[in-house]
Scaffold this motif. Structure first.
Motif, PDB file in Angstrom:
ATOM      1  N   ASP A  85      70.038  36.422 -65.703  1.00 28.63           N
ATOM      2  CA  ASP A  85      68.787  35.445 -65.749  1.00 28.63           C
ATOM      3  C   ASP A  85      69.462  34.072 -65.132  1.00 28.63           C
ATOM      4  N   ASP A  86      68.490  33.351 -64.535  1.00 27.47           N
ATOM      5  CA  ASP A  86      68.820  31.970 -64.189  1.00 27.47           C
ATOM      6  C   ASP A  86      69.258  31.801 -62.801  1.00 27.47           C
ATOM      7  N   GLY A  87      69.987  32.833 -62.279  1.00 26.03           N
ATOM      8  CA  GLY A  87      70.650  32.610 -60.663  1.00 26.03           C
ATOM      9  C   GLY A  87      71.624  31.769 -60.884  1.00 26.03           C
ATOM     10  N   TYR A  88      72.745  31.813 -61.849  1.00 26.25           N
ATOM     11  CA  TYR A  88      73.958  30.996 -61.668  1.00 26.25           C
ATOM     12  C   TYR A  88      74.681  31.264 -60.441  1.00 26.25           C
ATOM     13  N   ALA A  89      75.144  30.318 -59.818  1.00 28.31           N
ATOM     14  CA  ALA A  89      76.414  30.409 -58.548  1.00 28.31           C
ATOM     15  C   ALA A  89      77.280  31.475 -58.879  1.00 28.31           C
ATOM     16  N   ASP A  90      77.707  31.295 -60.067  1.00 27.29           N
ATOM     17  CA  ASP A  90      78.869  32.330 -60.487  1.00 27.29           C
ATOM     18  C   ASP A  90      78.818  33.457 -60.361  1.00 27.29           C
ATOM     19  N   PHE A  91      77.448  34.135 -60.289  1.00 30.67           N
ATOM     20  CA  PHE A  91      77.161  35.375 -60.159  1.00 30.67           C
ATOM     21  C   PHE A  91      77.874  35.882 -58.894  1.00 30.67           C
ATOM     22  N   LEU A  92      78.086  35.384 -57.607  1.00 28.98           N
ATOM     23  CA  LEU A  92      78.478  35.716 -56.510  1.00 28.98           C
ATOM     24  C   LEU A  92      79.867  35.952 -56.497  1.00 28.98           C
ATOM     25  N   ASP A 128      83.625  30.646 -67.207  1.00 30.58           N
ATOM     26  CA  ASP A 128      84.310  30.070 -68.254  1.00 30.58           C
ATOM     27  C   ASP A 128      83.448  29.814 -69.733  1.00 30.58           C
ATOM     28  N   CYS A 129      83.937  30.343 -70.693  1.00 31.23           N
ATOM     29  CA  CYS A 129      83.293  30.276 -72.158  1.00 31.23           C
ATOM     30  C   CYS A 129      83.675  29.111 -72.895  1.00 31.23           C
ATOM     31  N   SER A 130      84.402  28.294 -72.640  1.00 34.63           N
ATOM     32  CA  SER A 130      85.120  27.299 -73.330  1.00 34.63           C
ATOM     33  C   SER A 130      84.033  26.180 -74.059  1.00 34.63           C
ATOM     34  N   ASN A 131      83.057  26.056 -73.193  1.00 34.86           N
ATOM     35  CA  ASN A 131      82.183  25.301 -73.545  1.00 34.86           C
ATOM     36  C   ASN A 131      80.845  25.807 -73.351  1.00 34.86           C
ATOM     37  N   ASP A 132      80.231  26.542 -74.280  1.00 32.48           N
ATOM     38  CA  ASP A 132      79.154  27.393 -74.121  1.00 32.48           C
ATOM     39  C   ASP A 132      78.358  27.349 -75.349  1.00 32.48           C
ATOM     40  N   PRO A 133      77.433  26.222 -75.881  1.00 27.82           N
ATOM     41  CA  PRO A 133      76.749  26.333 -77.093  1.00 27.82           C
ATOM     42  C   PRO A 133      75.848  27.270 -77.421  1.00 27.82           C
ATOM     43  N   TYR A 134      75.288  27.557 -76.165  1.00 25.78           N
ATOM     44  CA  TYR A 134      73.967  28.645 -76.195  1.00 25.78           C
ATOM     45  C   TYR A 134      74.370  30.110 -76.220  1.00 25.78           C
ATOM     46  N   ARG A 135      75.726  30.573 -76.144  1.00 24.00           N
ATOM     47  CA  ARG A 135      76.737  31.518 -75.891  1.00 24.00           C
ATOM     48  C   ARG A 135      75.584  32.617 -74.828  1.00 24.00           C
ATOM     49  N   VAL A 136      75.589  32.040 -73.703  1.00 24.66           N
ATOM     50  CA  VAL A 136      75.119  32.640 -72.545  1.00 24.66           C
ATOM     51  C   VAL A 136      76.032  32.871 -71.379  1.00 24.66           C
ATOM     52  N   THR A 137      77.398  32.597 -71.884  1.00 27.35           N
ATOM     53  CA  THR A 137      78.564  32.973 -70.723  1.00 27.35           C
ATOM     54  C   THR A 137      79.297  34.147 -71.416  1.00 27.35           C
ATOM     55  N   VAL A 138      79.636  35.046 -70.300  1.00 30.49           N
ATOM     56  CA  VAL A 138      80.492  35.970 -70.544  1.00 30.49           C
ATOM     57  C   VAL A 138      81.932  35.770 -69.603  1.00 30.49           C
ATOM     58  N   SER A 139      82.886  35.942 -69.871  1.00 30.03           N
ATOM     59  CA  SER A 139      84.175  35.747 -68.868  1.00 30.03           C
ATOM     60  C   SER A 139      84.110  37.178 -67.918  1.00 30.03           C
ATOM     61  N   TRP A 186      67.464  22.511 -67.991  1.00 25.31           N
ATOM     62  CA  TRP A 186      66.597  22.645 -68.926  1.00 25.31           C
ATOM     63  C   TRP A 186      67.549  22.810 -70.136  1.00 25.31           C
ATOM     64  N   ASP A 187      68.963  23.063 -70.117  1.00 25.88           N
ATOM     65  CA  ASP A 187      69.751  23.025 -71.263  1.00 25.88           C
ATOM     66  C   ASP A 187      70.217  21.610 -71.868  1.00 25.88           C
ATOM     67  N   PRO A 188      69.608  21.294 -72.880  1.00 25.57           N
ATOM     68  CA  PRO A 188      69.992  19.799 -73.057  1.00 25.57           C
ATOM     69  C   PRO A 188      71.705  19.632 -73.636  1.00 25.57           C
ATOM     70  N   LEU A 189      72.133  20.907 -74.203  1.00 26.12           N
ATOM     71  CA  LEU A 189      73.533  20.971 -74.383  1.00 26.12           C
ATOM     72  C   LEU A 189      74.468  21.396 -73.627  1.00 26.12           C
ATOM     73  N   GLY A 190      75.703  21.217 -73.574  1.00 26.24           N
ATOM     74  CA  GLY A 190      76.636  22.081 -72.601  1.00 26.24           C
ATOM     75  C   GLY A 190      76.725  21.622 -71.499  1.00 26.24           C
ATOM     76  N   PRO A 191      77.557  22.133 -70.735  1.00 28.50           N
ATOM     77  CA  PRO A 191      77.721  21.859 -69.306  1.00 28.50           C
ATOM     78  C   PRO A 191      76.769  22.086 -68.290  1.00 28.50           C
ATOM     79  N   ARG A 192      76.537  21.334 -67.283  1.00 31.77           N
ATOM     80  CA  ARG A 192      75.736  21.563 -66.099  1.00 31.77           C
ATOM     81  C   ARG A 192      76.415  22.711 -65.355  1.00 31.77           C
ATOM     82  N   ARG A 193      75.763  23.838 -65.098  1.00 31.76           N
ATOM     83  CA  ARG A 193      76.161  24.892 -64.185  1.00 31.76           C
ATOM     84  C   ARG A 193      75.332  24.805 -63.045  1.00 31.76           C
ATOM     85  N   PRO A 194      75.899  25.025 -61.886  1.00 32.54           N
ATOM     86  CA  PRO A 194      75.393  25.237 -60.439  1.00 32.54           C
ATOM     87  C   PRO A 194      74.737  26.550 -60.450  1.00 32.54           C
TER      88      PRO A 194
END
Length: 247
Positions: free
Chosen positions: A77-84, A24-35, A113-121
């Motif tokens: 990078d980072d190993g987000y759970a949404d990768f799987l 979900d890219c709707s709340n992505d202040p660092y622009r690190v997410t792609v749909s 480590w990201d002070p802004l934006g949602p917590r991503r598992p």
């Protein structure tokens, strides 16, 4: 009179794409997410141009053979759970592989480590093992995502040596790749990564540094349509110096 020491041969810079989260890219202040939809269109763009996304290890092995001009490195990078859930099926559909840089000190945690934006598992140990079983290269991103250029010697050793040992125990396979948190690197940190036994390391913009332990990458985000990808591809080749130790 002894012969002068020669610098390692330098070859064309490989194109290595840097992704993070796929969701979900709707709340992505660092622009690190792609749909997922955008990622699929980007993989389709590669395929239509005769390019294929692979892990960094596969890319470098091909370069060592004097091949691989049709290969693009894909890193997450980072190993987000949404990768799987969101990335892995698309990579398989487009016959691509990738390198996943994870944080063994935050297994099952989140991007604190990201002070802004949602917590991503982040991925659990089982999730990382599943990704590895599906052919994804697992690399280290340090232990907990700290700027290593500001770390003392003990922390630097832990994030390089201990993170590698933890991932090798977790996956049962060799871990040969490292990725600098935040992309920050200097000569001291690069030397520590090399001494820890990694075959290569990924940065973002390594500046004057060159070689397999400071490979430059291109950030890929939600706004990167086919036109933007084409521009990034061309600019990367034109603006980057040849990389020492690569054909």
């Amino acid at each position: 009179m002894p012969s002068p020491v020669k610098s390692p041969a330098a070859g064309p810079v490989p194109w290595i794409a840097m992704y993070h989260s796929v969701g979900d890219c709707s709340n992505d202040p660092y622009r690190v997410t792609v749909s997922p939809g955008r990622l699929e269109r980007q993989l389709r763009w590669l395929g239509r141009r005769g390019l294929r996304g692979v892990s960094v290890a596969e890319l470098l092995a091909a370069r060592d053979r004097g091949e691989g001009r049709d290969l693009v490195g894909l890193t997450f990078d980072d190993g987000y759970a949404d990768f799987l859930i969101n990335a892995l099926p698309l990579l398989a559909r487009w016959k691509c592989t990738a390198t996943l840089f994870v944080l063994p000190g935050r297994l099952g945690g989140d991007n604190a480590w990201d002070p802004l934006g949602p917590r991503r598992p982040l991925l659990t140990a089982d999730g990382i093992r599943r990704a590895a079983a599906e052919g994804v290269e697992i690399g280290s991103h340090g232990l907990t995502h700290v700027d290593l250029t500001r770390a003392d010697d003990a922390r630097l050793k832990a994030d390089t040596v201990e993170s590698r040992a933890a991932l090798e125990e977790l996956t049962g396979t060799a871990v040969n790749g490292f990725c600098y948190p935040y992309g920050t690197v200097d000569r001291r940190v690069m030397a520590a990564v090399r001494e820890a036994g990694y075959a290569y390391a990924c940065a973002v913009d390594p500046g004057e540094l060159s070689g397999r332990h400071v490979l430059p990458r291109v950030h890929i985000g939600q706004r990167d349509t086919g036109v933007r990808l084409a521009l990034k591809h061309r600019l990367h080749r034109w603006r980057r110096r040849p990389v020492e130790g690569l054909r």
